[in-house]
Design a protein around this motif. Structure first.
Motif, PDB file in Angstrom:
ATOM      1  N   MET A   1       0.821  -1.213   0.000  1.00 16.03           N
ATOM      2  CA  MET A   1       0.000   0.000   0.000  1.00 16.03           C
ATOM      3  C   MET A   1       0.854   1.262   0.000  1.00 16.03           C
ATOM      4  O   MET A   1       1.863   1.332   0.696  1.00 16.03           O
ATOM      5  N   GLU A   2       0.402   2.233  -0.769  1.00 17.66           N
ATOM      6  CA  GLU A   2       0.975   3.573  -0.698  1.00 17.66           C
ATOM      7  C   GLU A   2      -0.137   4.496  -0.224  1.00 17.66           C
ATOM      8  O   GLU A   2      -1.194   4.559  -0.846  1.00 17.66           O
ATOM      9  N   VAL A   3       0.110   5.166   0.891  1.00 16.47           N
ATOM     10  CA  VAL A   3      -0.901   6.073   1.433  1.00 16.47           C
ATOM     11  C   VAL A   3      -0.328   7.478   1.450  1.00 16.47           C
ATOM     12  O   VAL A   3       0.801   7.687   1.896  1.00 16.47           O
ATOM     13  N   HIS A   4      -1.084   8.425   0.912  1.00 18.08           N
ATOM     14  CA  HIS A   4      -0.693   9.832   0.982  1.00 18.08           C
ATOM     15  C   HIS A   4      -1.593  10.522   1.997  1.00 18.08           C
ATOM     16  O   HIS A   4      -2.816  10.535   1.829  1.00 18.08           O
ATOM     17  N   ALA A   5      -0.988  11.062   3.039  1.00 25.16           N
ATOM     18  CA  ALA A   5      -1.767  11.758   4.064  1.00 25.16           C
ATOM     19  C   ALA A   5      -1.324  13.215   4.129  1.00 25.16           C
ATOM     20  O   ALA A   5      -0.144  13.488   4.372  1.00 25.16           O
TER      21      ALA A   5
ATOM     22  N   ARG B 136      14.532  16.572  -5.340  1.00 26.18           N
ATOM     23  CA  ARG B 136      13.624  17.011  -6.399  1.00 26.18           C
ATOM     24  C   ARG B 136      13.190  15.842  -7.249  1.00 26.18           C
ATOM     25  O   ARG B 136      14.006  15.061  -7.720  1.00 26.18           O
ATOM     26  N   LYS B 137      11.908  15.767  -7.487  1.00 27.64           N
ATOM     27  CA  LYS B 137      11.349  14.736  -8.351  1.00 27.64           C
ATOM     28  C   LYS B 137      10.749  15.486  -9.539  1.00 27.64           C
ATOM     29  O   LYS B 137       9.749  16.201  -9.389  1.00 27.64           O
ATOM     30  N   SER B 138      11.363  15.351 -10.694  1.00 27.50           N
ATOM     31  CA  SER B 138      10.946  16.169 -11.838  1.00 27.50           C
ATOM     32  C   SER B 138       9.912  15.466 -12.703  1.00 27.50           C
ATOM     33  O   SER B 138      10.098  14.314 -13.080  1.00 27.50           O
TER      34      SER B 138
ATOM     35  N   LEU C  34       2.514  13.351   3.622  1.00 28.33           N
ATOM     36  CA  LEU C  34       3.351  12.246   4.084  1.00 28.33           C
ATOM     37  C   LEU C  34       2.982  11.025   3.263  1.00 28.33           C
ATOM     38  O   LEU C  34       1.811  10.653   3.195  1.00 28.33           O
ATOM     39  N   GLU C  35       3.962  10.431   2.616  1.00 27.90           N
ATOM     40  CA  GLU C  35       3.702   9.201   1.860  1.00 27.90           C
ATOM     41  C   GLU C  35       4.209   8.017   2.659  1.00 27.90           C
ATOM     42  O   GLU C  35       5.378   7.954   3.029  1.00 27.90           O
ATOM     43  N   ILE C  36       3.307   7.096   2.938  1.00 33.35           N
ATOM     44  CA  ILE C  36       3.626   5.933   3.782  1.00 33.35           C
ATOM     45  C   ILE C  36       3.538   4.685   2.907  1.00 33.35           C
ATOM     46  O   ILE C  36       2.489   4.395   2.326  1.00 33.35           O
TER      47      ILE C  36
HETATM   48 MG    MG Z   1       5.168   8.032  -4.713  1.00 28.01          MG
END
Ligand code: MG
Ligand code: ADP
Length: 488
Positions: free
Chosen positions: A10-14, A81-83, A157-159
């Motif tokens: 799982m990828e959770v963005h909070a 940095r994520k481009s 926050l990405e968990i």
């Molecule tokens: Mg991601």
């Protein structure tokens, strides 16, 4: 269909509910209700010449989550940095974290209750949790797309878990438990419908003969835990179906179509994304001292699991009641307020998880809406005390609770106005019992002749004769005594 094992990570963005954004003093606003582009500043718009500044509160919130998820907090933390190019990303890159995330190597134990099965505990390993900034929001309309940058730069926050989850029920339980922890920590409201919490399962299936994982797909835009469950089940079935019919699963991003109730392919991945990560040159490396970690750790509130254990130890609740009372923070608050108002712990637990939850279900209330009902914790405690003190029997109390739900009136007042007080007076009860026995002579004969089950029928007759207000304990005793006397 047999033998296939689902593999899910799982990828959770909070979003973190700080006052200001991740890298500037620009305020964070409700991205659904605030008018578009009213909470923007040069930093969140990425205008030339601006410089980001790290929001310390966001770092602390993220650290709290990491600690609650049993993570290590490495001493050195770095942004990267994520481009990529997309209209909702004004700078053309997102400030995120890459090889030095804030939190690593944690775990979360989740209680899973499969449909029709026994509950069990599953440990899900947390690979990492890193800080980044949210993007803006696009709305597609006829003739073009509208962009709202209120959300751009909101702390996120990405968990990310290891692929330890093996069913849709486990995926839902993980998300529910994580959401509950975020709410207890006070860092995220958990409102998936507003997108402040976004849950994305990565799904593949494994055959018993497989030595390695197979191709995974990722499901996005799930706006409730129920939808997470349904979409995960549907995707597992789709993949097994493909393999069983000789097909292959293509790496893809899927979404859930709320109206059609099914999965839709959003994007097929032909090659790996190339984000050209590199250390963010405009931000310092963040050194996180052990003293700081200890300080944040000491500030953690009581978390759901600890609260559940305490409810079981101190109040003698069973595991099920304790779990449903802690899972939604609003329910735990309500329950604790009822206790504070003097109600007995076990009785209050029974009345909440039983009658109150049924009323809420029947009226379309989610558990987190418990405090929006007309019944205050104080009134609820009064009702429980009336029952425990013998002033009200359970059947009548349920009626009183219904009236409380509708009117918000005090239970004592309802009891008085409607004359519902329990009758424990032995004289009145003996009279009613004698009358019922006299009117049901043949039943009495059958009972005395050995049909013991008929006791219940007689009991019911007396209860009815007393308009449901008689004290069941006293009625039972009186009925037993008078029937035994008949045996002579
Ligand atoms: Mg991601
Ligand atoms: P990245 O996003 O850097 O490519 P990964 O692909 O390793 O990272 O993992 C992203 C998420 O997908 C993680 O939660 C991981 O557990 C999960 N995952 C990785 N491989 C699989 C797989 N084959 N099946 C299901 N989930 C997977």
């Amino acid at each position: 269909m047999t033998g296939w094992k689902p593999v899910i990570g799982m990828e959770v963005h909070a979003e973190l509910e700080t006052h200001s954004k991740m890298f500037s003093a620009c305020p964070v606003v409700d991205s659904v209700t605030a008018p578009p582009n009213t909470a923007v500043d040069p930093v969140s718009l990425g205008l030339p010449g601006t410089l980001p500044v790290i929001n310390l509160q966001a770092v602390e919130y993220a650290m709290m989550v990491g600690l609650a998820l049993n993570c290590e907090i490495p001493p050195v933390n770095q942004f990267a940095r994520k481009s990529y190019f997309y209209p909702d990303l004004p700078k053309g890159y997102q400030i995120s974290q890459y090889d030095r995330p804030l939190c690593i190597n944690g775990w979360l134990d989740v209680e899973v209750t499969p449909e029709g099965g026994e509950p069990y505990t599953k440990r899900v390993r947390i690979r990492r949790a890193h800080l980044e900034e949210d993007t803006g929001k696009l709305t597609h309309v006829a003739g073009g797309s509208l962009v709202d940058y209120n959300r751009a730069g909101v702390p996120l926050l990405e968990i990310v878990t290891e692929p330890d989850i093996n069913s849709a029920a486990e995926a839902e339980a993980y998300a529910r438990t994580l959401r509950s922890i975020l709410q207890y920590l006070g860092v995220n409201s958990g409102d998936m419908s507003k997108g402040v919490l976004r849950v994305e399962p990565n799904i593949s299936v494994m055959h018993p003969d497989d030595a390695e994982f197979r191709t995974r797909t990722e499901v996005k835009n799930l706006n409730s835990l129920r939808v997470l469950f349904r979409a995960t089940e549907a995707e597992i079935e789709r993949q097994i179906g493909l393999y069983e019919s000789g097909g292959e699963v293509q790496q893809a991003t899927l979404g859930w179509d709320e109206n059609k109730n099914r999965l839709v392919v959003q994007r097929v991945k032909e090659r790996a994304d190339e984000y050209r990560y590199f250390p963010e040159p405009d931000l310092p490396i963040l050194e996180i001292s052990r003293a700081w970690v200890a300080e944040v750790s000491a500030k953690l509130p009581e978390l759901p699991e600890a609260k559940r254990a305490r409810f079981m130890d101190e109040l003698g609740l069973n595991a099920y009641d304790a779990r449903v009372l802690v899972m939604e923070q609003a329910v735990a608050h309500f329950y604790e307020a009822v206790l504070a108002a003097g109600a007995n712990g076990k009785s209050a637990a029974n009345w909440i998880t039983g009658s109150l939850f049924s009323l809420m279900n029947a009226n379309g209330f989610n558990r987190e809406d418990i405090e929006k009902s007309k019944i205050t914790a104080q009134q609820f405690a009064e009702l429980v005390k009336l029952v425990d003190g013998g002033a009200l029997n359970k059947g009548t109390a349920a009626t009183v609770l219904n009236t409380m739900w509708e009117t918000g009136a005090d239970p004592a007042r309802i009891v008085e106005e409607q004359g519902l007080a329990q009758v424990s007076d032995t004289g009145a009860i003996a009279e009613a019992v004698a009358r019922v026995l006299a009117e049901n002579e043949s039943v009495v004969q059958d009972y005395l002749g050995g049909k013991e089950k008929l006791f219940g029928a007689l009991m019911g007759q007396v209860m009815r004769a007393m308009a449901g207000k008689g004290d069941p304990q006293v009625i039972k005793q009186t009925l037993t005594d008078l029937l035994e006397a008949r045996r002579g």
